[in-house]
Design an enzyme around this catalytic site. Structure first.
Site, PDB file in Angstrom:
ATOM      1  N   GLU A   1      50.026   0.259  35.841  1.00 21.74           N
ATOM      2  CA  GLU A   1      50.662  -1.005  35.489  1.00 21.74           C
ATOM      3  C   GLU A   1      51.758  -0.718  34.471  1.00 21.74           C
ATOM      4  O   GLU A   1      51.520   0.035  33.535  1.00 21.74           O
ATOM      5  CB  GLU A   1      49.665  -1.985  34.882  1.00 21.74           C
ATOM      6  CG  GLU A   1      50.310  -3.351  34.646  1.00 21.74           C
ATOM      7  CD  GLU A   1      49.330  -4.420  34.149  1.00 21.74           C
ATOM      8  OE1 GLU A   1      48.184  -4.084  33.813  1.00 21.74           O
ATOM      9  OE2 GLU A   1      49.741  -5.576  34.090  1.00 21.74           O
TER      10      GLU A   1
ATOM     11  N   GLY B   1      46.260  -0.737  24.938  1.00 23.43           N
ATOM     12  CA  GLY B   1      44.853  -0.749  24.551  1.00 23.43           C
ATOM     13  C   GLY B   1      43.927  -0.272  25.651  1.00 23.43           C
ATOM     14  O   GLY B   1      43.109   0.622  25.449  1.00 23.43           O
TER      15      GLY B   1
ATOM     16  N   GLU C   1      42.763  -2.433  33.371  1.00 25.78           N
ATOM     17  CA  GLU C   1      41.706  -2.991  34.215  1.00 25.78           C
ATOM     18  C   GLU C   1      41.631  -2.430  35.634  1.00 25.78           C
ATOM     19  O   GLU C   1      41.168  -3.137  36.542  1.00 25.78           O
ATOM     20  CB  GLU C   1      41.894  -4.511  34.285  1.00 25.78           C
ATOM     21  CG  GLU C   1      43.129  -4.976  35.105  1.00 25.78           C
ATOM     22  CD  GLU C   1      44.353  -5.283  34.278  1.00 25.78           C
ATOM     23  OE1 GLU C   1      44.504  -4.720  33.176  1.00 25.78           O
ATOM     24  OE2 GLU C   1      45.189  -6.080  34.752  1.00 25.78           O
ATOM     25  N   ASN C   2      42.028  -1.204  35.888  1.00 25.85           N
ATOM     26  CA  ASN C   2      41.973  -0.634  37.247  1.00 25.85           C
ATOM     27  C   ASN C   2      40.642  -0.981  37.921  1.00 25.85           C
ATOM     28  O   ASN C   2      39.589  -0.850  37.310  1.00 25.85           O
ATOM     29  CB  ASN C   2      42.098   0.885  37.185  1.00 25.85           C
ATOM     30  CG  ASN C   2      43.176   1.321  36.235  1.00 25.85           C
ATOM     31  OD1 ASN C   2      44.330   0.980  36.425  1.00 25.85           O
ATOM     32  ND2 ASN C   2      42.803   2.027  35.189  1.00 25.85           N
TER      33      ASN C   2
ATOM     34  N   HIS D   1      37.598  -8.159  27.917  1.00 25.71           N
ATOM     35  CA  HIS D   1      38.889  -8.488  28.523  1.00 25.71           C
ATOM     36  C   HIS D   1      39.096  -7.717  29.834  1.00 25.71           C
ATOM     37  O   HIS D   1      39.381  -8.306  30.878  1.00 25.71           O
ATOM     38  CB  HIS D   1      40.008  -8.172  27.525  1.00 25.71           C
ATOM     39  CG  HIS D   1      41.384  -8.439  28.024  1.00 25.71           C
ATOM     40  ND1 HIS D   1      42.068  -9.596  27.737  1.00 25.71           N
ATOM     41  CD2 HIS D   1      42.217  -7.701  28.806  1.00 25.71           C
ATOM     42  CE1 HIS D   1      43.258  -9.559  28.317  1.00 25.71           C
ATOM     43  NE2 HIS D   1      43.375  -8.410  28.968  1.00 25.71           N
ATOM     44  N   GLU D   2      38.936  -6.411  29.757  1.00 26.26           N
ATOM     45  CA  GLU D   2      39.182  -5.603  30.965  1.00 26.26           C
ATOM     46  C   GLU D   2      38.162  -5.923  32.039  1.00 26.26           C
ATOM     47  O   GLU D   2      38.486  -5.978  33.229  1.00 26.26           O
ATOM     48  CB  GLU D   2      39.183  -4.108  30.641  1.00 26.26           C
ATOM     49  CG  GLU D   2      40.146  -3.682  29.533  1.00 26.26           C
ATOM     50  CD  GLU D   2      41.572  -4.177  29.701  1.00 26.26           C
ATOM     51  OE1 GLU D   2      42.007  -4.391  30.844  1.00 26.26           O
ATOM     52  OE2 GLU D   2      42.261  -4.367  28.670  1.00 26.26           O
TER      53      GLU D   2
ATOM     54  N   HIS E   1      39.029  -9.123  33.830  1.00 23.18           N
ATOM     55  CA  HIS E   1      40.137  -8.953  34.777  1.00 23.18           C
ATOM     56  C   HIS E   1      39.638  -8.715  36.199  1.00 23.18           C
ATOM     57  O   HIS E   1      40.387  -8.922  37.149  1.00 23.18           O
ATOM     58  CB  HIS E   1      41.001  -7.750  34.383  1.00 23.18           C
ATOM     59  CG  HIS E   1      42.170  -8.066  33.499  1.00 23.18           C
ATOM     60  ND1 HIS E   1      43.017  -9.134  33.720  1.00 23.18           N
ATOM     61  CD2 HIS E   1      42.670  -7.430  32.404  1.00 23.18           C
ATOM     62  CE1 HIS E   1      43.978  -9.132  32.792  1.00 23.18           C
ATOM     63  NE2 HIS E   1      43.782  -8.110  31.978  1.00 23.18           N
TER      64      HIS E   1
ATOM     65  N   GLU F   1      47.052 -12.396  32.380  1.00 25.99           N
ATOM     66  CA  GLU F   1      46.845 -12.015  30.976  1.00 25.99           C
ATOM     67  C   GLU F   1      46.475 -13.189  30.075  1.00 25.99           C
ATOM     68  O   GLU F   1      45.519 -13.112  29.308  1.00 25.99           O
ATOM     69  CB  GLU F   1      48.062 -11.258  30.434  1.00 25.99           C
ATOM     70  CG  GLU F   1      48.313  -9.905  31.126  1.00 25.99           C
ATOM     71  CD  GLU F   1      47.120  -8.950  31.087  1.00 25.99           C
ATOM     72  OE1 GLU F   1      46.159  -9.200  30.327  1.00 25.99           O
ATOM     73  OE2 GLU F   1      47.141  -7.941  31.831  1.00 25.99           O
TER      74      GLU F   1
HETATM   75  N1  TRP Z   1      46.879  -4.924  31.837  1.00 26.77           N
HETATM   76  C1  TRP Z   1      46.447  -4.305  30.611  1.00 26.77           C
HETATM   77  C2  TRP Z   1      45.606  -5.325  29.872  1.00 26.77           C
HETATM   78  O1  TRP Z   1      46.088  -6.240  29.290  1.00 26.77           O
HETATM   79  C3  TRP Z   1      47.502  -3.834  29.699  1.00 26.77           C
HETATM   80  C4  TRP Z   1      48.600  -2.983  30.197  1.00 26.77           C
HETATM   81  C5  TRP Z   1      49.748  -3.364  30.735  1.00 26.77           C
HETATM   82  C6  TRP Z   1      48.754  -1.609  30.033  1.00 26.77           C
HETATM   83  N2  TRP Z   1      50.602  -2.336  30.911  1.00 26.77           N
HETATM   84  C7  TRP Z   1      50.016  -1.254  30.469  1.00 26.77           C
HETATM   85  C8  TRP Z   1      47.923  -0.645  29.528  1.00 26.77           C
HETATM   86  C9  TRP Z   1      50.502   0.034  30.374  1.00 26.77           C
HETATM   87  C10 TRP Z   1      48.388   0.652  29.454  1.00 26.77           C
HETATM   88  C11 TRP Z   1      49.678   0.996  29.853  1.00 26.77           C
HETATM   89  O2  TRP Z   1      44.450  -5.318  29.931  1.00 26.77           O
HETATM   90 ZN    ZN Z   2      44.848  -7.815  30.222  1.00 33.25          ZN
END
Ligand code: TRP
Ligand code: ZN
Length: 873
Positions: A124, A263, A266-267, A299-300, A303, A322
């Protein structure tokens, strides 16, 4: 100077994908400096147009491209820095490609890279295109099968979904094959390979299915994953109870990595975490770390439904996953740790990060309409304001209709990529309400200003409230329309007792007024005593509120408002006014004493939660004050805040000492909310005492540091010593380093602490630390600990009149931009607010921004933010 201006991507130009991918088979031959990636895509034309096939791909070394088994000649396809284009393809076909990539050289930490000798991915938002050619956009959902082969030293071979097969290869390496049955966009793809320890557990879901849970960490660290595992299980249960959402695969994995731009991620079935948000034990993690781990794990995990099962049609819809997921994790944390304290912390974070963004040149709507680099839009506005918008929606339609709307959303959109409009439609249907006016919260940037004037008519026992809203202009949006603003209201009498009243003939003691025009008057009847207004309870909308209440009303609220958010807010308002008056050269000593008295009474309240008292005792930050009145003079603000803190220290000395001595822990460490609250109050008491540094205080702080049995108290002691300064501090600092030098997460704290040094020597100290052997620009945690904390968390020293703080930050941004643009861009924000400061400071900040945009070879990421910060619309 750049020769061409990069062109923005616009929401209005959205077109459905020309080709869809039903399945993708990936085959990785993993070698750190030369990984081969073979991909087999089953593609089909989406629509009638005979468009060429265009796939994203960057930094890929091409090996071969074949359509339906036939390798294409160089004249049958073109490959440039961003795309693979094949002009003539059938309506449905199989594309096979092979590329080579260099994970070891990837310091952008985007795509496939090495961290701590392991392979890991971050896709992402647009990292998958650095792994293979693919339509890298969230509305192309495919089923993935992933095969990977590596030397056996890369012990664990992980990807999304279920493990299908694993074993040895003829040449003494090993392999694994994973299959993910859920179609997903490529940004949710993940792969990890390397030596890792695992903490295992399991959980039985609401329908009685057993799910295996595994957390993979650095060798020797499995014990430190226990809290994250506990948080994961509580999150899974909570989502079943609060939203009826059950986990869907038989396996859920989390991997911790040290080099990570954000941080966590959420794969599907394989979350990847920054190790700072996963690993904890009492000796190395603070209560704040535990709190963050709990909320980010949740949070993750959340998702999985809001993000993975239902994803975004395009990146403009980012808040769809988000904002909603932050709302869900905040609700979870409120249930775990107490609603009022959680709400106060969330609002503090919102004001610190989002309000400042909204009042500067980087202001943008919760759903933006154009961008250069989507990486730049992972902002407090998308996340935190996005969550506030959902919270208001729930307030406006009520909890039952809200839950019905969520159910409808899950039912209607499961397995799809969708939009914010489609989401809001579900709530309009569930509630039978017209939500078209509400939608403006997504499209209009800026923080509304709400003002309330009250008129009490004793004879008629009536209170009239005139509510007005103004919506300040933001870049690109000079004229705004009024928004529907829910304002939760209650009344108190002069002794702090609740006054009941009637609204539209209904008796109540609390009501929500919806201000949906520029002006409204509300009449409350049956008000039998002169009331104190308690407005915007629970911070019912993300706005700046002003009222005509007098300080005496704030004192009533501080003592007794049953809405704990407003009780806290009243104290903050009083303190803010006193500090701003002092910073403007008009100290009000009489009222400073009065305020200290009131805080003392609040601390003595036996019924109040220690965590709440700790928040009450904490003065608004210097950044908060800089936002409240402009132009801001950080030096004057710092002096004013120190003076009020010293006043509290003097005035409440006995009470604070009693708290500090009496709240010492007994027995074993527990990270639970009650114990964390106790520690928070004790450490805050010490922090305030340190503002009046006589010999006894120094001894107290030193004793506190030396006796600390956990990291929360060790950091509390160190930071109190730092605020006093001198030898005791330097000794403790050296002791701390020696003790923890082999623990990267603790050494991050050591850097971050010093970045907040309030003394005049801070900038020199920070500059010196960039030459420390443990400083590493390539590790985002370390970089942010020192540079990010200094720029955003030490305003008095960052805004050094010489401008040297700004030059330091700009130098760091430029250096990091050469290899990690995403992280470099995220450091830029403190310069963005240049218009809010005194003209001399503002000019120096602008000068550094100009130096940045002029840099040859600057990334799009940094260019976009720096040029927007300078723009004058
Ligand atoms: N989708 C992730 C979250 O909010 C955060 C995220 C977006 C991210 N882009 C990223 C994490 C790039 C690492 C690198 O949970
Ligand atoms: Zn998120």
């Amino acid at each position: 100077m750049r020769t061409e201006t990069p062109q923005p991507i616009r929401l209005a130009n959205y077109r459905p994908p020309a080709f869809l991918v039903d399945t993708i088979e990936l085959d990785f031959d993993l070698k750190p400096s030369a990984t081969r990636v073979r991909a087999k895509l089953a593609l089909r034309r989406n629509g009638e147009h005979a468009e060429p096939l265009v796939l994203n791909g960057e930094r890929l070394t091409p090996i071969s491209v074949a359509v339906d088994g036939r390798t294409l000649g160089e004249d049958e396809r073109t490959i440039d820095a961003e795309f693979l284009t094949v002009p003539n393809v059938p309506d449905a076909f199989v594309l096979e490609t092979e590329v080579e990539i260099d994970p070891a050289a990837n310091k952008a930490l985007d795509g496939l890279y090495m961290s701590g000798g392991r392979f890991c991915t971050q896709c992402e938002a647009e990292g998958f295109r650095k792994i293979t050619w693919f339509p890298d956009r969230p509305d192309v959902l495919a089923r993935y099968t992933v095969r990977m082969t590596a030397d056996k030293g890369f012990q664990r071979l992980l990807s999304n979904g279920n493990l299908m097969e694993s074993g040895e290869t003829a040449d003494g390496r090993h392999f694994a094959v994973w299959n993910d049955p859920f179609p997903k966009p490529c940004y949710l793809f993940a792969l990890v390979a390397g030596e890792l320890d695992v903490l295992e557990d399991s959980l039985v879901t609401m329908s009685g299915r057993k799910v295996d849970l595994r957390i993979y960490v650095d060798p020797g660290m499995a014990g430190r994953a226990a809290y994250a595992m506990d948080a994961l299980k509580r999150s899974m249960k909570w989502d079943e109870e609060a939203f009826g959402r059950e986990y869907d695969l038989d396996l859920f994995m989390i991997v911790a990595v040290r080099d990570f731009n954000f941080g966590a991620m959420e794969n599907k079935g394989l979350n990847i975490f920054n190790s700072s948000l996963l690993l904890a034990d009492p000796a190395t993690a603070t209560d704040f770390d535990y709190e963050r781990i709990e909320s980010v794990v949740a949070h993750e995990y959340f998702h999985n439904w809001t993000g993975d099962r239902i994803t975004c049609r395009d990146w403009f819809q980012l808040c769809l996953k988000e904002g909603l997921t932050v709302f869900r994790d905040q609700s979870f944390s409120a249930d775990m740790r107490g609603e009022a304290v959680q709400r106060i912390k969330d609002v503090k974070a919102l004001r610190a990060r989002q309000f400042s963004e909204d009042q500067g040149p980087l202001a943008h709507p919760v759903r933006p309409s154009s961008y250069l680099k989507i990486d730049n839009f992972y902002t407090a506005t998308i996340y935190e304001k996005g969550a506030e918008v959902i919270r208001m929606l729930k307030t406006l339609i009520g909890p039952d209709a809200f839950r019905k709307g969520m159910d409808l959303y899950f039912e209607r959109w499961d397995g799809h990529a969708t939009t914010v409009e489609a989401f809001i439609d579900c709530f309009a249907e569930a509630s039978g309400r017209d939500l078209s006016a509400f939608f403006a919260w997504y499209e209009q940037a800026g923080t509304p200003r709400i003002d309330i004037k009250s008129r009490y008519d004793a004879a008629a026992r009536t209170l009239e409230l005139d509510l007005t809203q103004t919506n300040p202009a933001t870049p690109g949006q000079p004229n705004k329309k009024p928004l529907p603003v829910p304002v939760r209201i209650g009344l108190l009498d002069g002794d702090g007792r609740t006054i009941a009243f009637d609204r539209d003939g209904q008796a109540t003691d609390e009501t929500v007024v919806v201000l949906d025009a520029a002006k409204t008057t509300v009449r409350l009847t049956g008000v039998d005593r002169e009331p104190v207004l308690s407005a915007l309870r629970g911070f019912s909308a993300p706005v700046v509120l002003t009222t005509d209440a007098e300080p005496k009303d704030r004192y009533v609220q501080l003592a007794a408002d049953p809405d704990l958010f407003n009780r806290w807010e009243a104290g903050q308002d009083l303190a803010r006014e006193l500090m701003l008056a002092r910073a403007a050269g008009r100290p009000d000593e009489v009222n400073e004493e009065r305020y200290a008295d009131a805080v003392g009474r609040a601390l003595a309240d036996q019924a109040a939660d220690p965590a709440f008292k700790a928040l009450l005792l904490t003065l608004p930050t210097e950044s908060d004050l800089a936002l409240a009145r402009q132009p801001a003079d950080p030096a004057a603000i710092h002096a004013a805040r120190e003076a009020l803190r010293a006043r509290l220290a003097l005035h409440l000395e006995e009470e604070l000492k009693r708290l500090h001595t009496g709240l010492q822990g007994v027995g074993e460490f527990s990270p639970d909310a009650a114990e964390a609250g106790r520690r928070a109050l004790r450490n805050t008491a010490l922090e305030v005492l340190a503002a009046n540094p006589h010999a006894e205080t120094v001894e107290r702080a030193r004793g506190h540091y030396e006796a600390a049995g956990n990291m929360t108290d060790a950091m509390g002691g160190l930071s109190a010593l730092m605020s006093i300064g001198g030898e005791a501090f330097e000794n403790a600092l050296a002791d701390f380093y020696e003790r923890w030098k082999s623990e990267p997460l603790v050494i991050d704290k050591w850097f971050a602490l010093q970045a907040r040094d309030p003394s005049e020597g801070a900038l020199g100290r920070v500059l010196g630390l960039t030459a420390h052997p443990a400083f590493d620009q390539k590790n985002p945690n370390r970089l942010r600990a020192l540079v990010g904390t200094f720029a955003a968390g030490n305003p008095a020293r960052f805004h050094d009149p010489s401008g040297a703080g700004y030059t330091f930050l700009a130098d760091q941004i430029l250096a990091v931009d050469a290899f990690n643009p995403m992280t470099a861009a995220r450091l830029l924000e403190p310069l963005g607010g240049w218009r809010r400061y005194t003209p001399e400071l503002g000019a120096r900040m602008r000068g550094e921004l100009e130096r940045i945009v002029a840099r040859e070879g600057l990334s799009k990421n940094v260019y976009e933010l720096a040029s927007r910060a300078l723009a004058d619309d």
